[in-house]
Every structure is written in structure tokens, then in C-alpha cells.
Scaffold this motif. Structure first.
Motif, PDB file in Angstrom:
ATOM      1  N   UNK A 192      10.372   3.412  -8.100  1.00 55.59           N
ATOM      2  CA  UNK A 192      10.068   1.980  -8.101  1.00 55.59           C
ATOM      3  C   UNK A 192      11.331   1.159  -7.861  1.00 55.59           C
ATOM      4  N   UNK A 193      12.419   1.563  -8.511  1.00 55.35           N
ATOM      5  CA  UNK A 193      13.688   0.853  -8.335  1.00 55.35           C
ATOM      6  C   UNK A 193      14.173   0.932  -6.894  1.00 55.35           C
ATOM      7  N   UNK A 194      14.089   2.129  -6.307  1.00 58.65           N
ATOM      8  CA  UNK A 194      14.545   2.303  -4.931  1.00 58.65           C
ATOM      9  C   UNK A 194      13.640   1.577  -3.945  1.00 58.65           C
ATOM     10  N   UNK A 195      12.319   1.669  -4.154  1.00 58.01           N
ATOM     11  CA  UNK A 195      11.385   1.018  -3.232  1.00 58.01           C
ATOM     12  C   UNK A 195      11.540  -0.499  -3.285  1.00 58.01           C
ATOM     13  N   UNK A 217       4.569   0.819  -7.138  1.00 63.41           N
ATOM     14  CA  UNK A 217       5.033   2.192  -7.365  1.00 63.41           C
ATOM     15  C   UNK A 217       4.840   2.573  -8.832  1.00 63.41           C
ATOM     16  N   UNK A 218       5.192   1.672  -9.737  1.00 60.24           N
ATOM     17  CA  UNK A 218       5.074   1.958 -11.165  1.00 60.24           C
ATOM     18  C   UNK A 218       3.627   2.174 -11.598  1.00 60.24           C
ATOM     19  N   UNK A 219       2.713   1.401 -11.017  1.00 58.26           N
ATOM     20  CA  UNK A 219       1.309   1.483 -11.423  1.00 58.26           C
ATOM     21  C   UNK A 219       0.636   2.771 -10.962  1.00 58.26           C
ATOM     22  N   UNK A 220       1.301   3.515 -10.104  1.00 60.09           N
ATOM     23  CA  UNK A 220       0.724   4.782  -9.652  1.00 60.09           C
ATOM     24  C   UNK A 220       0.510   5.733 -10.830  1.00 60.09           C
ATOM     25  N   UNK A 235       0.830  -1.209   0.000  1.00 56.15           N
ATOM     26  CA  UNK A 235       0.000   0.000   0.000  1.00 56.15           C
ATOM     27  C   UNK A 235       0.865   1.260   0.000  1.00 56.15           C
ATOM     28  N   UNK A 236       1.938   1.253   0.800  1.00 58.59           N
ATOM     29  CA  UNK A 236       2.832   2.413   0.832  1.00 58.59           C
ATOM     30  C   UNK A 236       3.454   2.650  -0.543  1.00 58.59           C
ATOM     31  N   UNK A 237       3.821   1.575  -1.239  1.00 61.24           N
ATOM     32  CA  UNK A 237       4.419   1.709  -2.564  1.00 61.24           C
ATOM     33  C   UNK A 237       3.406   2.224  -3.574  1.00 61.24           C
ATOM     34  N   UNK A 238       2.167   1.757  -3.480  1.00 60.76           N
ATOM     35  CA  UNK A 238       1.143   2.199  -4.437  1.00 60.76           C
ATOM     36  C   UNK A 238       0.848   3.684  -4.309  1.00 60.76           C
ATOM     37  N   UNK A 239       1.046   4.237  -3.118  1.00 59.44           N
ATOM     38  CA  UNK A 239       0.886   5.680  -2.908  1.00 59.44           C
ATOM     39  C   UNK A 239       2.235   6.407  -2.932  1.00 59.44           C
ATOM     40  N   UNK A 240       3.294   5.711  -3.309  1.00 63.62           N
ATOM     41  CA  UNK A 240       4.646   6.225  -3.188  1.00 63.62           C
ATOM     42  C   UNK A 240       4.879   7.604  -3.768  1.00 63.62           C
ATOM     43  N   UNK A 241       4.540   7.859  -5.049  1.00 59.07           N
ATOM     44  CA  UNK A 241       4.771   9.203  -5.598  1.00 59.07           C
ATOM     45  C   UNK A 241       4.065  10.303  -4.818  1.00 59.07           C
ATOM     46  N   UNK A 242       2.907   9.992  -4.235  1.00 60.32           N
ATOM     47  CA  UNK A 242       2.213  10.995  -3.424  1.00 60.32           C
ATOM     48  C   UNK A 242       3.008  11.311  -2.155  1.00 60.32           C
ATOM     49  N   UNK A 243       3.638  10.274  -1.557  1.00 60.04           N
ATOM     50  CA  UNK A 243       4.466  10.525  -0.367  1.00 60.04           C
ATOM     51  C   UNK A 243       5.655  11.410  -0.737  1.00 60.04           C
ATOM     52  N   UNK A 244       6.249  11.150  -1.908  1.00 60.70           N
ATOM     53  CA  UNK A 244       7.388  11.961  -2.341  1.00 60.70           C
ATOM     54  C   UNK A 244       6.958  13.419  -2.532  1.00 60.70           C
TER      55      UNK A 244
END
Length: 215
Positions: A61-64, A84-87, A25-34
């Protein structure tokens, strides 16, 4: 997209139930966290390329995935990276997102059509919950929890759509390359209009001169 990202996390979880749901879940919202982190200590404009552009999403995505692989082992690293990529393609359906820099921004902009956005995200939640329940929910009680979770996500999305449409009403602007409605490009729009005006004046002057020579 909001609830839809959670639905993607549930769908990814169904691919390998042994991978924890929280990092997915954190990864799927990853760009928003950034993007949120870039707004600290005060809001700044023009941060989207550093969080939601294609290069930024690929790097994130690579870093996560790499970080999860180091902390939890290789299992699940690919799913975290995929989340992360699917975001980016998910956001492409509901808003405007950058390709490389600030321009162009592209997307279907369904935030400006609340009913369509709610229908899309509710469908994503239903599919995600169904896949998750099929792979993970082994008891009737667990399935009821999944149904309740999906219902909460849909109602949260309903509330978000109402707030967005009420607080920031704007016309629907779906686009694959149109950048002229963006506030920070108003100067470019003025320049474009000025150049067009100068072209018309130049053309008119040339025509007038040609008429005088013919006479």
C-alpha cells in the motif's frame, strides 16, 4: 474475493471522481498481482506471506500510494493505498489469509459455501455500483452502463464460484487460528499426535509403577 475487489474500487472512486478508476482497480487487486508475479516462471508454494500477509499488504500500500503520488501528483494517492490495504480484510471473508508467516491462516472461508460467497460479493457489487453511480453517473446512459457493469461482475463471480466448488471441493473450514487442515502442516499434525501418544504412555507407566509400590 474477486468481484468484491472491483466493487471496492468503484466505492473508492466515489470518494473523489477525479481519481482514475484503472489505478484504483489495479491497487484493489494489488496483492493478487504480487502473488502472480512470484509464480513466474513456475508455480511455487508458500508465497502468500510475501503478498497477502499484513506486513506485505502494508508495504504494498505504501509503495503503490507513493508511486501513484509521484506519477499523478498527491491527489488520489491515499485512495490507491486504501484500495491495496482493503484487499486483506476483503479476502478474510472469503478465504484463508496469513497474518505474518505461513501460519496461522485465518478467514471465514466462504469460497467453500458458494451461495454465501456469491451473496456477499453481489452485495458488495451492488453497494459499490450504487456509490459510484451516485457520484459519477450524471446521465441516464451512464447509469445504464453502471448497471450493466455490475451485472457482468455478478455473473463473473457466479462462474468463479461454480468453478471453484467443482474443481477443488473441500469442507468449509472457517477459522480465526486453526491451521491443522493445511497440507504443508501435516507433519506438524503427526508430531502433535505423536507427542500426545507419548504423554499418554508416560502417564500410564507412572500409574502402573505407583500401583506396584502400593502393593
Amino acid at each position: 474475493m474477486y468481484a468484491g475487489h472491483a466493487a471496492i474500487a468503484l466505492a473508492l472512486k466515489s470518494r473523489d471522481p477525479r481519481v482514475p478508476l484503472v489505478p484504483l482497480a489495479l491497487a484493489c487487486y494489488g496483492p493478487d498481482w504480487v502473488e502472480l508475479a512470484l509464480m513466474i516462471p513456475h508455480p511455487r508454494e508458500g508465497m502468500a506471506p510475501y503478498s497477502h500477509s499484513i506486513p506485505a499488504v502494508l508495504l504494498g500500500a505504501l509503495l503503490a500510494g507513493g508511486l501513484f503520488g509521484i506519477v499523478a501528483g498527491r491527489r488520489g494517492a491515499g485512495l490507491v493505498a486504501a484500495g491495496w490495504l482493503l484487499h486483506w480484510p476483503a479476502d478474510l471473508l472469503t478465504g484463508h489469509k496469513p497474518l505474518l508467516g505461513l501460519v496461522p491462516l485465518i478467514g471465514l472461508d466462504l469460497y467453500r459455501v458458494p451461495l454465501a460467497d456469491l451473496a456477499l460479493e453481489a452485495l458488495a457489487v451492488i453497494i459499490g455500483c450504487a456509490l459510484y453511480a451516485r457520484a459519477v453517473a450524471t446521465t441516464s446512459a451512464h447509469r445504464h452502463i453502471v448497471i450493466a457493469m455490475g451485472t457482468v461482475l455478478v455473473f463473473l463471480q457466479l462462474g468463479l464460484d461454480i468453478v471453484i466448488s467443482a474443481s477443488d471441493p473441500q469442507p468449509w473450514e472457517p477459522s480465526l487460528a486453526n491451521v491443522w487442515w493445511q497440507p504443508h502442516l501435516k507433519g506438524a499434525g503427526v508430531l502433535r499426535t505423536s507427542l500426545a501418544h507419548e504423554t499418554r504412555v508416560s502417564t500410564a507407566s507412572a500409574s502402573w509403577g505407583q500401583t506396584i509400590r502400593l502393593e
